[in-house]
Design an enzyme around this catalytic site. Structure first.
Site, PDB file in Angstrom:
ATOM      1  CB  CYS A   2      -0.815   0.049   1.204  1.00 27.50           C
ATOM      2  SG  CYS A   2      -1.935  -1.468   1.337  1.00 27.50           S
ATOM      3  NE  ARG A  27       4.582   2.023  -0.568  1.00 24.64           N
ATOM      4  CZ  ARG A  27       5.373   1.795   0.220  1.00 24.64           C
ATOM      5  NH1 ARG A  27       6.660   2.379  -0.492  1.00 24.64           N
ATOM      6  NH2 ARG A  27       5.623   1.241   1.192  1.00 24.64           N
ATOM      7  CD1 TRP A  74      -0.261  -5.701  -3.903  1.00 21.92           C
ATOM      8  CD2 TRP A  74      -0.033  -6.610  -1.871  1.00 21.92           C
ATOM      9  NE1 TRP A  74       0.131  -6.942  -4.165  1.00 21.92           N
ATOM     10  CE2 TRP A  74       0.411  -7.444  -2.926  1.00 21.92           C
ATOM     11  CE3 TRP A  74       0.253  -6.931  -0.507  1.00 21.92           C
ATOM     12  CZ2 TRP A  74       0.773  -8.906  -2.575  1.00 21.92           C
ATOM     13  CZ3 TRP A  74       0.735  -8.321  -0.315  1.00 21.92           C
ATOM     14  CH2 TRP A  74       1.056  -9.430  -1.251  1.00 21.92           C
ATOM     15  CG  ASN A 100       2.259   0.889   3.861  1.00 27.13           C
ATOM     16  OD1 ASN A 100       3.494   1.413   3.883  1.00 27.13           O
ATOM     17  ND2 ASN A 100       2.084  -0.200   3.588  1.00 27.13           N
ATOM     18  N   GLY A 101       0.637  -1.065   6.250  1.00 32.68           N
ATOM     19  CA  GLY A 101       1.116  -2.015   7.112  1.00 32.68           C
ATOM     20  C   GLY A 101       0.242  -3.146   7.402  1.00 32.68           C
ATOM     21  CD  GLU A 477      16.982  -9.887 -11.923  1.00 35.73           C
ATOM     22  OE1 GLU A 477      16.716 -10.559 -11.135  1.00 35.73           O
ATOM     23  OE2 GLU A 477      16.305  -8.839 -12.385  1.00 35.73           O
ATOM     24  CE  LYS A 481      13.199  -8.230 -13.349  1.00 37.29           C
ATOM     25  NZ  LYS A 481      13.475  -7.409 -12.343  1.00 37.29           N
ATOM     26  CD  GLU A 484       9.619  -9.219 -11.219  1.00 36.32           C
ATOM     27  OE1 GLU A 484       9.390  -8.569  -9.797  1.00 36.32           O
ATOM     28  OE2 GLU A 484      10.520  -9.063 -12.011  1.00 36.32           O
ATOM     29  CG  HIS A 500      20.768 -34.215 -12.178  1.00 35.41           C
ATOM     30  ND1 HIS A 500      21.119 -35.543 -12.020  1.00 35.41           N
ATOM     31  CD2 HIS A 500      21.905 -33.478 -12.353  1.00 35.41           C
ATOM     32  CE1 HIS A 500      22.382 -35.586 -12.152  1.00 35.41           C
ATOM     33  NE2 HIS A 500      22.795 -34.156 -12.234  1.00 35.41           N
ATOM     34  CE  LYS A 598      10.767  -0.277  -8.036  1.00 30.59           C
ATOM     35  NZ  LYS A 598      11.381  -1.392  -8.811  1.00 30.59           N
TER      36      LYS A 598
HETATM   37  C1  G6P Z   1       9.690  -6.984  -4.979  1.00 34.89           C
HETATM   38  C2  G6P Z   1      10.219  -6.267  -6.384  1.00 34.89           C
HETATM   39  C3  G6P Z   1      11.278  -6.756  -6.902  1.00 34.89           C
HETATM   40  C4  G6P Z   1      12.571  -6.793  -5.936  1.00 34.89           C
HETATM   41  C5  G6P Z   1      12.128  -7.195  -4.476  1.00 34.89           C
HETATM   42  C6  G6P Z   1      13.063  -6.825  -3.268  1.00 34.89           C
HETATM   43  O1  G6P Z   1       9.508  -8.212  -5.206  1.00 34.89           O
HETATM   44  O2  G6P Z   1       9.094  -6.547  -7.320  1.00 34.89           O
HETATM   45  O3  G6P Z   1      11.663  -6.268  -7.887  1.00 34.89           O
HETATM   46  O4  G6P Z   1      13.520  -7.197  -6.172  1.00 34.89           O
HETATM   47  O5  G6P Z   1      10.741  -6.879  -4.064  1.00 34.89           O
HETATM   48  O6  G6P Z   1      12.722  -5.465  -2.985  1.00 34.89           O
HETATM   49  P1  G6P Z   1      13.928  -4.575  -2.656  1.00 34.89           P
HETATM   50  O7  G6P Z   1      13.251  -3.116  -2.453  1.00 34.89           O
HETATM   51  O8  G6P Z   1      14.219  -5.050  -0.994  1.00 34.89           O
HETATM   52  O9  G6P Z   1      15.025  -4.704  -3.383  1.00 34.89           O
END
Ligand code: G6P
Length: 603
Positions: A2, A27, A74, A100-101, A477, A481, A484, A500, A598
């Protein structure tokens, strides 16, 4: 997760709040809402869905006021719905809150209040805050907030308005981000800096359990004993344009294109007189006998890259742990351990908890963080900032690249301090890192080839990523990506692990993206490619190692040559663009993928 925002000033709060929420939508985007103070009542508008739904509702039924709070959600407790959207009001409509929380004891509080005859209108944990506040309210809103805060277990950043206090906003936080922005036409609260950047770059950072009282003409801070607190006003170097799309269709593409600059700026910050460089110089590296890296998501993947770099250069063993696992495993660490925390936001709940766990065991903590003044940046013993500017797209790109630059440089400096490399070798490595921005530019100049290839990939059911050694780290990564933002099933495997298990999933309509930057391992990865092609898969090879294309079976996207340890910075650009264009061709909401946020400030 949020996002919250609030404004008290001389302008109409509604467009200011909407604009701020646009910058906070990363957020969470399950619903959005706002409340403004108007003539002895609150006008509240809230809608399930994206912010656009709230905006069109406001177009039909405009509201206005000089003081207001807003929220983008969220969902955690209660489905996304109009009723569960914030702001929440108490039963007498006297107090409005955005939160938020997570309130961990909300069930108990809710049952107690229900037993006293108070009716709830939502399923959220947050509504309990508004109801409890009205239950306690005796004419003094500060006393009320202190009382409420003392009853809450969990985490919160709260924006509060009270009908008896026109023109005043109250804010308080515990374990969730909150900033207070000040400008001539009014003052703000927000979850993050981009929400206020259009108006001001002057901010305060309230600490846990500090109350901010925000009025049109000033901001004051007090503690829970109602004693005034002096806080330092800080100036943010990010400019307002950096939080805008600047002509790109998505923030993600804009942020990908910013990577030559971000990697240059971050590299420069690690030398000379910059604070980052002083921190590296001050670290007493020879006093540690253990190195642990912990983080979440892409930041964790950056940690996996770092493990290969540190182990190769420094010849010390490095553990990389997901923060969500590290925090609960009773880690074997002590004052001789250096724990490195990597986080773009500096607010990821699991990484914060891992940091606190490490500190409680006496370990030294070094954080690599992008958001200035964030919780991890403030609480870690040392903080190196990535100079990536605000990152808005949910899927990280430029912050990840900046993290890699910090980690490579740390690896080289550690190795030098530990006398594993001499001064001349140190310089050779640093010179190589310095070439990264130009090489990224060269890849970005060939964007058409990647775009063209990605266009043909939208129909794949599964896309696997394989690599060996440091290429495996970047395969992780690439796969993250892709899944996501494109919603295509994807997994990353160490090349040697294919046989395996994973190879049983290889069939027609499968793509295997192979990373190949380690010359000595190139024959191995080539035989992996042959194995999957002979089972019906198609393959894309990304890397600097040479390979011949095989008609429609194997395509190659070459990246410039660089020391294999730094090759992740180049391969990842191709993988980011590949994911971006697959998702773009599927017409998906790239900057706000479904179910994600995010900044993950909840467990
Ligand atoms: C979320 C984001 C990712 C990020 C991760 C960790 O999942 O979508 O892109 O890598 O959080 O976030 P941070 O702010 O700790 O890098």
């Amino acid at each position: 997760m949020c996002g919250i925002i609030g404004y008290a000033g001389s302008e109409n709060a509604v467009p200011i709040i909407i604009n701020g929420l646009k910058k906070l939508e990363y957020r969470g985007y399950d619903s959005a809402g706002l409340a403004v103070y108007t003539e002895q009542k609150f006008d509240v508008v809230k809608r399930k869905g994206r912010l656009a739904a709230l905006e069109s509702c406001l177009k039909e039924n405009p509201v206005s006021g000089f003081t207001g709070i807003g929220h983008t959600r969220w969902a955690t407790h209660g489905e996304p719905s109009d009723e569960n959207s914030h702001p929440h009001l108490g039963h007498q409509n006297k107090i409005a809150i955005v939160h938020n929380g997570i309130i961990e004891n909300y069930k108990r509080l809710r049952e107690n209040l229900k037993a006293k005859g108070i009716a709830f209108t939502s399923q959220t944990d947050s509504e309990v805050i508004a109801q409890l506040a009205e239950y306690y309210y005796n004419g003094d809103i500060i006393d009320t907030i202190i009382k409420v805060a003392n009853r809450l277990e969990g985490s919160y950043a709260l924006g509060v308005m009270c009908l008896d206090q026109p023109g005043t906003l109250i804010a308080v936080r515990k374990d969730n981000p909150l900033i207070v922005g000040v400008c001539e036409t009014g003052n703000f609260i927000a979850s993050d800096i981009p929400a206020v950047l259009k108006h001001t770059n002057k901010v305060y950072y309230p600490d846990d359990k500090e109350i901010a009282i925000i009025k049109k003409d000033g901001v004051t801070f007090i503690n829970f004993d109602k004693e005034p607190i002096d806080k330092e006003l800080e100036t943010i170097s990010w400019d307002a344009d950096s939080a805008e799309k600047g002509g790109y269709p998505h923030f993600m593409l804009k942020e990908i294109m910013e990577q030559p600059k971000v990697t240059t700026d971050t590299f420069l910050s690690l030398s000379g007189n910059h604070d980052n460089s002083k921190i590296i110089n001050d670290l007493k590296l020879d006093s540690y006998n253990k190195l642990v890296i912990t983080a979440c998501g892409s930041a964790y993947n950056a940690g996996v890259v770092a493990k290969y770099v540190f182990e190769k250069l420094c010849r010390v063993s490095v553990e990389v742990e997901l923060a969500s696992e590290f925090r609960y495993k009773n880690a074997i660490i002590d004052e001789k351990t250096l724990v490195i925390l990597i986080s773009q936001s500096g607010e990821t709940a699991d990484t914060i908890a891992a940091m606190r766990e490490a500190k409680s065991k006496g370990a030294h903590t070094l954080s690599i963080v992008n958001v200035i003044g964030s919780t991890i940046a403030k609480e870690a013993d040392h903080t190196i900032y990535t100079i990536a500017g605000p990152e808005i797209a949910v899927a990280t790109t430029k912050a990840f690249s900046a993290q890699l630059i910090v980690l490579y440089t740390l690896g080289v400096e550690f190795a030098h301090k530990l006398k594993k490399i001499d001064t001349a070798q140190r310089q050779v490595y640093l010179n190589d890192i310095k070439t990264i921005p130009e090489k990224i530019k060269a890849i970005l100049n060939r964007i058409d080839k990647i775009q063209h290839y990605a266009t043909d990939c939208i129909a794949y059911k599964s896309i696997f990523f394989i690599g060996r050694n440091i290429d495996y780290a970047i395969a992780l990564e690439g796969s993250l990506k892709l899944k996501e933002i494109s919603y295509i099933h994807s997994e990353a495997y160490a090349g040697g692990e294919l046989k395996h298990g994973t190879i049983s999933l290889i069939e027609d309509n499968t793509l295997v993206v192979a990373l190949s930057n380690c010359e000595r391992l190139s024959p191995k990865i080539m035989s992996n490619i042959e194995q999957v092609i002979s089972r019906g898969a198609k393959s894309l090879l990304v890397g600097s190692c040479k390979a011949d294309e095989i008609e429609d079976k194997l395509q190659v996207i070459a990246v410039p040559e660089i020391h294999e340890l730094f090759s992740p910075s180049l391969s990842v650009i191709v993988l980011q663009l590949f994911s971006y264009y697959v998702a773009a061709n599927k017409g998906l909401d790239i900057d706000k993928p479904r179910n994600l946020a995010k900044s993950v400030t909840v467990e």
